[in-house]
Design a protein around this motif. Structure first.
Motif, PDB file in Angstrom:
ATOM      1  N   GLU A 292      -7.318   7.336 -17.368  1.00  0.00           N
ATOM      2  CA  GLU A 292      -6.836   7.490 -15.986  1.00  0.00           C
ATOM      3  C   GLU A 292      -5.317   7.675 -15.904  1.00  0.00           C
ATOM      4  O   GLU A 292      -4.775   8.017 -14.849  1.00  0.00           O
TER       5      GLU A 292
ATOM      6  N   GLN B 116       0.838  -1.206   0.000  1.00  0.00           N
ATOM      7  CA  GLN B 116       0.000   0.000   0.000  1.00  0.00           C
ATOM      8  C   GLN B 116       0.876   1.260   0.000  1.00  0.00           C
ATOM      9  O   GLN B 116       1.825   1.369   0.767  1.00  0.00           O
TER      10      GLN B 116
ATOM     11  N   GLN C  80      -4.491  -1.093 -12.447  1.00  0.00           N
ATOM     12  CA  GLN C  80      -5.504  -1.772 -11.623  1.00  0.00           C
ATOM     13  C   GLN C  80      -4.985  -2.169 -10.236  1.00  0.00           C
ATOM     14  O   GLN C  80      -5.757  -2.612  -9.390  1.00  0.00           O
ATOM     15  N   VAL C  81      -3.664  -2.045 -10.033  1.00  0.00           N
ATOM     16  CA  VAL C  81      -3.100  -2.434  -8.729  1.00  0.00           C
ATOM     17  C   VAL C  81      -3.555  -1.415  -7.680  1.00  0.00           C
ATOM     18  O   VAL C  81      -3.298  -0.219  -7.825  1.00  0.00           O
ATOM     19  N   PRO C  82      -4.249  -1.862  -6.639  1.00  0.00           N
ATOM     20  CA  PRO C  82      -4.810  -0.921  -5.672  1.00  0.00           C
ATOM     21  C   PRO C  82      -3.749  -0.279  -4.774  1.00  0.00           C
ATOM     22  O   PRO C  82      -2.759  -0.926  -4.408  1.00  0.00           O
ATOM     23  N   GLY C  83      -3.933   0.988  -4.500  1.00  0.00           N
ATOM     24  CA  GLY C  83      -3.139   1.651  -3.469  1.00  0.00           C
ATOM     25  C   GLY C  83      -1.716   2.030  -3.818  1.00  0.00           C
ATOM     26  O   GLY C  83      -0.927   2.355  -2.937  1.00  0.00           O
TER      27      GLY C  83
END
Length: 250
Positions: free
Chosen positions: A75, A30, A50-53
């Motif tokens: 984006e 994160q 698309q990788v969160p955080g």
């Protein structure tokens, strides 16, 4: 659409499973800062987005690809740096990882730039021409062991992860490809002078078939050159040997 530019060494990945596999090879946490080098048409970019955080940026030289990426992946607009990786400023403050299907014609230069930024770059996942990947990952005593091997392994642990078939690309390249991962050493070697160390390694491998006493004679005292170590060839020395030698240079 977009065109492929041979002058920029462009071969685009089209195998989706391979794209995912490359992205999954980069350990992320994160808040991590990640730079993609040479996103091209966005083969792995779309999965990185698309990788969160994570705090993601990409650097791309080709104007046509920049326009294509901004249109296809809106984006990415404020995350795209329109420059050559070799000419850009450090893209983040603090630590950041580097990932990419590196343009093969400048992949060695990319790794030398990573070395310049090594205090900020803990990890690199990159796709290279197979022979360059083997060179980076090679250990002493191996014919592929050379300047890149020693300099990178002085600061990073190198893992040769997997090979990528030519048919995974458009157009298929005439060379084999492989993905490697570099992880910065938790306890790096104690190198007193990076300038001396770099000079030593490059000078030793410039005449790699000769005993070290020959190419290195201007870098050491005559008495020290009698040491049996100088009867060896460059590829026989470990990274630790080169580091120890660099402390004895005049």
């Amino acid at each position: 659409m977009y065109t492929l530019k041979k002058s920029l060494g462009q071969h685009f990945l089209k195998d989706e499973n391979m794209c995912k596999k490359i992205v999954q090879s980069l350990p992320v946490i994160q808040g991590q800062q990640v730079l993609e080098v040479g996103p091209g048409a966005g083969a792995i970019t779309k999965y990185l987005l698309q990788v969160p955080g994570i705090n993601f940026k990409a650097v791309e030289l080709d104007t046509e690809k920049v326009q294509y990426l901004e249109k296809t992946y809106p984006e990415i607009k404020d995350k795209l740096i329109h420059k050559s990786f070799l000419d850009m400023e450090v893209p983040f403050q603090g630590q950041f990882s580097v990932i990419g299907n590196f343009p093969y014609n400048i992949s060695s230069q990319i790794m030398f730039r990573v070395l310049e930024w090594k205090t900020q770059v803990p990890e690199v996942v990159g796709m290279f021409q197979k022979e360059v990947a083997l060179r980076i990952a090679a250990s002493h005593g191996n014919k592929d062991y050379g300047i890149l091997s020693v300099l990178l392994q002085a600061w990073y642990r190198v893992e040769y992860l997997f090979e990528v078939h030519e048919q995974c690309f458009n157009p298929p390249p005439k060379v084999k490809s492989a993905v490697i991962r570099l992880t910065r050493l938790e306890q790096p070697y104690e190198i007193a002078s990076e300038r001396k160390f770099f000079n030593l390694v490059k000078t030793a491998f410039n005449q790699r078939r000769k005993q070290l006493r020959n190419p290195l004679k201007t870098l050491f005292d005559k008495e020290y050159l009698q040491d049996s170590l100088f009867s060896k060839r460059a590829e026989e020395l470990t990274v630790a040997d080169f580091v120890a030698l660099s402390h004895k240079m005049i």
